[in-house]
Scaffold this motif. Sequence first.
Motif, PDB file in Angstrom:
ATOM      1  N   ASN A   1       7.295  17.351  49.065  1.00 17.83           N
ATOM      2  CA  ASN A   1       8.619  17.940  49.221  1.00 17.83           C
ATOM      3  C   ASN A   1       9.531  17.052  50.060  1.00 17.83           C
ATOM      4  OD1 ASN A   1      10.724  19.876  49.316  1.00 17.83           O
ATOM      5  ND2 ASN A   1       9.855  20.800  51.129  1.00 17.83           N
TER       6      ASN A   1
ATOM      7  N   THR B   1      12.959  14.540  49.161  1.00 22.04           N
ATOM      8  CA  THR B   1      14.218  14.602  49.919  1.00 22.04           C
ATOM      9  C   THR B   1      14.624  13.217  50.411  1.00 22.04           C
ATOM     10  OG1 THR B   1      13.566  16.819  50.662  1.00 22.04           O
ATOM     11  CG2 THR B   1      15.392  15.759  51.818  1.00 22.04           C
TER      12      THR B   1
ATOM     13  N   TYR C   1      17.985  10.916  49.491  1.00 23.50           N
ATOM     14  CA  TYR C   1      18.852  10.235  50.463  1.00 23.50           C
ATOM     15  C   TYR C   1      18.970   8.753  50.133  1.00 23.50           C
ATOM     16  CZ  TYR C   1      20.389   8.168  54.869  1.00 23.50           C
ATOM     17  OH  TYR C   1      21.074   7.450  55.824  1.00 23.50           O
TER      18      TYR C   1
ATOM     19  N   SER D   1       7.760  12.244  57.946  1.00 21.28           N
ATOM     20  CA  SER D   1       7.402  13.215  56.910  1.00 21.28           C
ATOM     21  C   SER D   1       5.919  13.565  56.987  1.00 21.28           C
ATOM     22  CB  SER D   1       7.737  12.654  55.525  1.00 21.28           C
ATOM     23  OG  SER D   1       9.121  12.388  55.397  1.00 21.28           O
TER      24      SER D   1
ATOM     25  N   PRO E   1      15.011  20.923  52.942  1.00 22.95           N
ATOM     26  CA  PRO E   1      14.981  19.788  52.013  1.00 22.95           C
ATOM     27  C   PRO E   1      15.765  20.027  50.725  1.00 22.95           C
ATOM     28  CG  PRO E   1      12.810  20.142  52.952  1.00 22.95           C
ATOM     29  CD  PRO E   1      13.660  21.296  53.404  1.00 22.95           C
TER      30      PRO E   1
ATOM     31  N   GLY F   1      19.307  19.450  51.406  1.00 20.25           N
ATOM     32  CA  GLY F   1      19.565  18.016  51.519  1.00 20.25           C
ATOM     33  C   GLY F   1      19.648  17.343  50.164  1.00 20.25           C
ATOM     34  N   ILE F   2      18.770  17.725  49.252  1.00 17.64           N
ATOM     35  CA  ILE F   2      18.795  17.147  47.904  1.00 17.64           C
ATOM     36  C   ILE F   2      20.068  17.548  47.167  1.00 17.64           C
ATOM     37  CG2 ILE F   2      17.669  17.210  45.648  1.00 17.64           C
ATOM     38  CD1 ILE F   2      14.995  17.454  47.096  1.00 17.64           C
TER      39      ILE F   2
ATOM     40  N   SER G   1      22.950  15.585  48.574  1.00 25.15           N
ATOM     41  CA  SER G   1      22.911  14.182  48.142  1.00 25.15           C
ATOM     42  C   SER G   1      23.408  14.038  46.711  1.00 25.15           C
ATOM     43  CB  SER G   1      21.482  13.639  48.268  1.00 25.15           C
ATOM     44  OG  SER G   1      21.055  13.622  49.611  1.00 25.15           O
TER      45      SER G   1
ATOM     46  N   VAL H   1      12.391  15.999  40.566  1.00 25.46           N
ATOM     47  CA  VAL H   1      12.835  17.074  41.465  1.00 25.46           C
ATOM     48  C   VAL H   1      12.932  18.392  40.709  1.00 25.46           C
ATOM     49  CG1 VAL H   1      14.830  17.942  42.757  1.00 25.46           C
ATOM     50  CG2 VAL H   1      14.036  15.610  43.115  1.00 25.46           C
TER      51      VAL H   1
END
Length: 341
Positions: A123, A127, A131, A159, A221, A224-225, A228, A259
């Motif tokens: 996971n 992420t 990025y 991570s 996460p 965040g994805i 992005s 993803v």
Amino acid sequence: MFVWGSQVFNNMDPENQTHVAEFLLLGLSEDPQLQPVLFGLLLTMYLVTVLGNLLIVLAVSSDSHLHTPMYFFLSNLSLIDICCTSTVVPKMLLNIQTESKAITYAGCLAQVCFFFIFVCMDNLLLTVMAYDRYVAICHPLYYTVIMNPCLCVLLVLVSLLISIVDGLLHSLMLLRLSFCKQVEIPHFFCELAQILKLACSDTLINNILVYLLTILLGVGPVSGIIFSYTKIVSSILKIPSTGGKYKAFSTCGSHLSVVLMFYGASIGVYLSSAVTDSPRKTTLASVMYTVVTPMLNPFIYSLRNKDMKALGRLLSRVAFGPSCITNLRTKWTVQILKLLL
């Protein structure tokens, strides 16, 4: 009766509780006629998963042209996929081969711990890769400065550290629970939600921990994805030429596909457990992110990337060529699986 490692503490009705030496994994199916088919299918998928991801790791490490942040993260993702699948599938294969459903108490806790470590790592790596693609497309002039080797290694180590803490928290919190005589897990591995249902003691703290870590390590996460890719799509739409848009999208198309598969399968498991009382449907949905997704990742990255199309053709020959497995149900197979555990 509380189980703490090998210690047993009597404080509840002995008729309802007992020392838990092992759990019983009911697997994908209890039909004896389906066991040889499941064994052959799962073993083939497992070997393709290990070989495909291992080839990506070897290709990235041996080819200097692939020594970039994107392929560095990809090789780590492939390695984690091997570990994640190896946490679940070999034990399932061994149980099918030996016609046994048992897994020891310690083995079950270890499986929970390592499964959470590798799934969380998967996971977080997705992420980090999002990025990386964000920096590459939205800030191409500063890409080599921002995504320097030190930062890449640091992101992977952080991570890993977070994933280890996550796995240890879940497994150590299981040690405080006592279990009833009914220790059948309607799953093919020690899935945390199913284990908590078997507990006779209070699981409130465990459930709070599950929800809290899900929010922190799941929603965070994913947000965040999404952020992005929102920036990535916005930057791609500003590119005037069609060729430039296609080239920019191709650099993140493979990652976006993985993803969608990973989170789609995870959401599918959650929804299936929420809308149905059938453990079998949830179990089948779990196969997607534990077995199928790690197997398909090498094909997605190699077939959609021009730098690794040769590897894609090799993977296709491995997956669809003549089988080298002539006798799956032999004593040598059992010995190999025991070594993998």
